[in-house]
Design a protein around this motif. Sequence first.
Motif, PDB file in Angstrom:
ATOM      1  N   ILE A   6       0.831  -1.263   0.044  1.00 34.36           N
ATOM      2  CA  ILE A   6       0.055   0.078   0.019  1.00 34.36           C
ATOM      3  C   ILE A   6       0.873   1.301   0.017  1.00 34.36           C
ATOM      4  O   ILE A   6       1.769   1.215   0.825  1.00 34.36           O
ATOM      5  N   LYS A   8       0.958   5.531  -0.403  1.00 37.66           N
ATOM      6  CA  LYS A   8       0.155   6.818  -0.830  1.00 37.66           C
ATOM      7  C   LYS A   8       0.172   7.438  -2.101  1.00 37.66           C
ATOM      8  O   LYS A   8       1.277   7.461  -2.837  1.00 37.66           O
ATOM      9  N   GLY A 337     -15.300   3.948   2.494  1.00 38.48           N
ATOM     10  CA  GLY A 337     -14.485   2.966   2.080  1.00 38.48           C
ATOM     11  C   GLY A 337     -13.749   3.363   0.805  1.00 38.48           C
ATOM     12  O   GLY A 337     -12.468   3.122   0.649  1.00 38.48           O
ATOM     13  N   PHE A 340     -10.309   5.308   0.680  1.00 40.14           N
ATOM     14  CA  PHE A 340      -9.107   4.637   0.772  1.00 40.14           C
ATOM     15  C   PHE A 340      -8.251   4.401  -0.706  1.00 40.14           C
ATOM     16  O   PHE A 340      -7.047   4.669  -0.834  1.00 40.14           O
ATOM     17  N   PHE A 341      -8.979   3.745  -1.750  1.00 34.87           N
ATOM     18  CA  PHE A 341      -8.335   3.652  -2.877  1.00 34.87           C
ATOM     19  C   PHE A 341      -8.194   5.053  -3.666  1.00 34.87           C
ATOM     20  O   PHE A 341      -7.487   4.965  -4.775  1.00 34.87           O
ATOM     21  N   TYR A 344      -4.777   5.947  -1.447  1.00 36.71           N
ATOM     22  CA  TYR A 344      -3.608   4.984  -1.468  1.00 36.71           C
ATOM     23  C   TYR A 344      -3.590   4.197  -2.749  1.00 36.71           C
ATOM     24  O   TYR A 344      -4.972   3.909  -3.220  1.00 36.71           O
ATOM     25  N   ARG A 349       2.402  -7.406  -4.260  1.00 36.01           N
ATOM     26  CA  ARG A 349       3.814  -6.983  -3.875  1.00 36.01           C
ATOM     27  C   ARG A 349       4.511  -7.855  -4.594  1.00 36.01           C
ATOM     28  O   ARG A 349       4.234  -9.056  -4.963  1.00 36.01           O
TER      29      ARG A 349
ATOM     30  N   LEU B  76     -14.127  -2.746   9.295  1.00 33.48           N
ATOM     31  CA  LEU B  76     -13.573  -2.870   8.092  1.00 33.48           C
ATOM     32  C   LEU B  76     -13.169  -1.450   7.298  1.00 33.48           C
ATOM     33  O   LEU B  76     -12.244  -1.531   6.865  1.00 33.48           O
ATOM     34  N   ILE B  77     -14.113  -0.561   7.605  1.00 37.56           N
ATOM     35  CA  ILE B  77     -13.969   0.858   6.916  1.00 37.56           C
ATOM     36  C   ILE B  77     -12.894   1.356   7.644  1.00 37.56           C
ATOM     37  O   ILE B  77     -12.289   2.380   7.147  1.00 37.56           O
ATOM     38  N   THR B  80      -9.217  -1.302   8.284  1.00 34.80           N
ATOM     39  CA  THR B  80      -8.445  -1.644   7.039  1.00 34.80           C
ATOM     40  C   THR B  80      -8.459  -0.513   5.957  1.00 34.80           C
ATOM     41  O   THR B  80      -7.581  -0.290   5.412  1.00 34.80           O
ATOM     42  N   LEU B  81      -9.794   0.249   6.018  1.00 37.08           N
ATOM     43  CA  LEU B  81      -9.676   1.144   4.854  1.00 37.08           C
ATOM     44  C   LEU B  81      -9.550   2.556   5.532  1.00 37.08           C
ATOM     45  O   LEU B  81      -9.495   3.612   4.533  1.00 37.08           O
ATOM     46  N   ARG B  82      -9.247   2.655   6.493  1.00 37.38           N
ATOM     47  CA  ARG B  82      -8.841   3.953   7.338  1.00 37.38           C
ATOM     48  C   ARG B  82      -9.688   5.187   7.242  1.00 37.38           C
ATOM     49  O   ARG B  82      -9.176   6.358   6.988  1.00 37.38           O
ATOM     50  N   ALA B  83     -10.911   5.071   7.030  1.00 34.21           N
ATOM     51  CA  ALA B  83     -11.893   6.191   6.899  1.00 34.21           C
ATOM     52  C   ALA B  83     -12.033   6.686   8.224  1.00 34.21           C
ATOM     53  O   ALA B  83     -11.661   6.098   9.479  1.00 34.21           O
ATOM     54  N   PHE B 304      -1.505   3.477  10.517  1.00 35.19           N
ATOM     55  CA  PHE B 304      -1.091   3.127   9.232  1.00 35.19           C
ATOM     56  C   PHE B 304       0.423   3.215   9.581  1.00 35.19           C
ATOM     57  O   PHE B 304       1.253   4.096   9.553  1.00 35.19           O
ATOM     58  N   GLU B 306       3.013   2.344   7.320  1.00 43.87           N
ATOM     59  CA  GLU B 306       3.654   3.226   6.351  1.00 43.87           C
ATOM     60  C   GLU B 306       3.869   4.531   6.520  1.00 43.87           C
ATOM     61  O   GLU B 306       4.806   5.404   6.105  1.00 43.87           O
ATOM     62  N   GLU B 307       3.079   5.247   7.287  1.00 44.14           N
ATOM     63  CA  GLU B 307       3.078   6.654   7.578  1.00 44.14           C
ATOM     64  C   GLU B 307       3.703   7.064   8.835  1.00 44.14           C
ATOM     65  O   GLU B 307       3.602   8.117   9.315  1.00 44.14           O
TER      66      GLU B 307
END
Lengths: 363, 308
Positions: A6, A8, A337, A340-341, A344, A349, B76-77, B80-83, B304, B306-307
């Motif tokens: 994942i 950014k 949701g 996120f996409f 990111y 991988r 989930l939101i 995983t999806l970090r909302a 997160f 990675e951040e």
Amino acid sequence: MNLLKITKRDDLPTSKAILIRGAAILLSLVCAGLVMLAFDLNPIKIYTEIINGSLGTEMRIKQTIIKAVPLVVTSLGILVAFKMKFWNIGGEGQIVMGAMAASFIALNFGELPKPLLLPFMAVAAMIAGGFWAFIPAYFKAKMGTNETIFTLMMNYIAIKFVTYLQYGPWKDPAAKGFPKIAQFSDNAVIPSMFGLHTGWIIALVLVVLVYIFINHTKKGYEITVVGESIETARYAGMNIKVIIITAMFISGGLCGMTGMIQASAIERTLTFGISMGYGFTAIITTWLARLKPVAVLFVCFLFAMLIQGGAYLQIAMNVPESVASIVQGSVLFFVLGSDFFIQYKVSIRAWSKKIVTDDKGVA
Amino acid sequence: MEIFLAAAVVAGTPLLFATVGELITEKSGSLNLGVEGMMLMGACIGFVVGLSTGNPLLALGGAALAGAGGAFIFALITVTLRANQVVTGLTLTIFGAGFSRFVGQNMVGAVIPAELRMSFAKVNIPLLSDIPFLGPVFFRQDSFVYFGYVIVILSTIYLFKTRVGLNMRAVGENAAAADASGINVSLYKYVHIILGGAFCGLGGAYLSLVTVPIWQVDVVGGRGWIAVALVIFAAWNPIKALLAAFLFGGLSILGLRLQSMGVNVSQYLVDMIPYIATIVIVIVSTMRNRKEGLPPGDLGNAYFREER
């Protein structure tokens, strides 16, 4: 080892962002459709009937607009607070208090001429709604209390208070013991045009005003800065307490305006249920509109279609209105949701080490 | 007085389940404002299962699963999806309200069969129920209430006396540090959000199965939100949550009690008391600047790696 990587995204072209969001909305409709199937309802029929019930005839379009008006005005109020990351979920209470103040004026000064009485009611409603938002804002600014719970509790207090008025001191003696408040005089009712009350003009004007306020005034800019980073605002020498309180007063004032419109044009009286959940639905619409005033207009119209279409389903097909709220919830879940996409990039991988470093360079 | 306090315990039990549920969720670092929605889902599914099977355990299991299901969507939101947690929680509340109205559409007015209601009849606990004053108040209740006591005790031990509980608090206090020490942050968050949701579902089921064993729209009526406030009042401590829930249970039935005693006061004004009290609590708990009783450090933040 995690197979998904994942990273950014720096900036995604707008067209692609819209595509992702569109896909999310489509998926949410499919998902809500599956729920309907589980309850032996035909989702395609339900969706077509929602559109038919909200846009099918001129009369239905008017009904949809009438339902969009309070949603737009409330969303604008919520927008001002959310810009500041102040979670005002007290829209319901602010609507009710606005309606109460407008009703107080309408019931006590009903003899005033219309051009005088209506602005008087509107100002009273905005002050009352603003005051109801001012209380939590004051405590937030002074000591940093949690505004979410505070504003929410203010909803219940406002509704209980108006219930008290309706069953007690404001009960119409002419209603033969029935717990209702007297009807407004004709002077206190917002005029109609083309068989549609003119609240939609108020809503459009407010969209423009809020747009200018947020994007082209110093106060609007300060609100945005406080929302993005309190530290930055403080460093820039802004008076954060004053900004919080002003913004919330405006936010509550707009919600109060909704109360005035609903009491005057729709109910022509005051009831404790006058807010009809608009204060909560507006939170969804405001978020979906990504806190942009013009987008609020479109999102609110779509939601008004869901509300009106849902009401139509109930009458025409005997399908419960709540189908529409399942669709609403599902849409927002998916859109939340999907952010996120947009933010990111998810990729599988790569196994080769070289490609991994290349990827890093790109990210 | 004892009768009033015993009734306060009954009125406070749904709050107790929801408060402990939200407390566990928040301790692991997530602020789930969907309590009201999860309670409604639990109330509704618990009622449906109870009505169709007549089996109390299945009804409770269904309610817990419904609350957990709502919490899973939230996890989930947000994990995983970090909302944004605030908006997602609000959506869950709106969704839960729609869900319960939709599923419960044909049940309005339906009554839980007497057989099932008997499973939640009052049971006197031997010895304990004979304690003067405390016995009649706390130990002549139904099995569901006792289940609430058990949950309070177990969650206290879990939170403060076990390794896993310590790890979980570490995730809530500082997710990055917990991650660095090898704790699976996402897993801990998921498990506790879902567990918390299951408790909220049970709290809702108490309302629809025991308090008013008749299905009515919006049976929860804002109690989920009071539970969110009670977590702050209880300073993230399950034992204090028990006291807070029963105190608020008492406040919520005060209006009816006063009227039946012939005190001339509007029921609607008395009904405001729990909400005003909640606000007072929020203000007071913000003012007292103690070291304990503060929210978990990472509450409401998405994590997160990675951040970092």
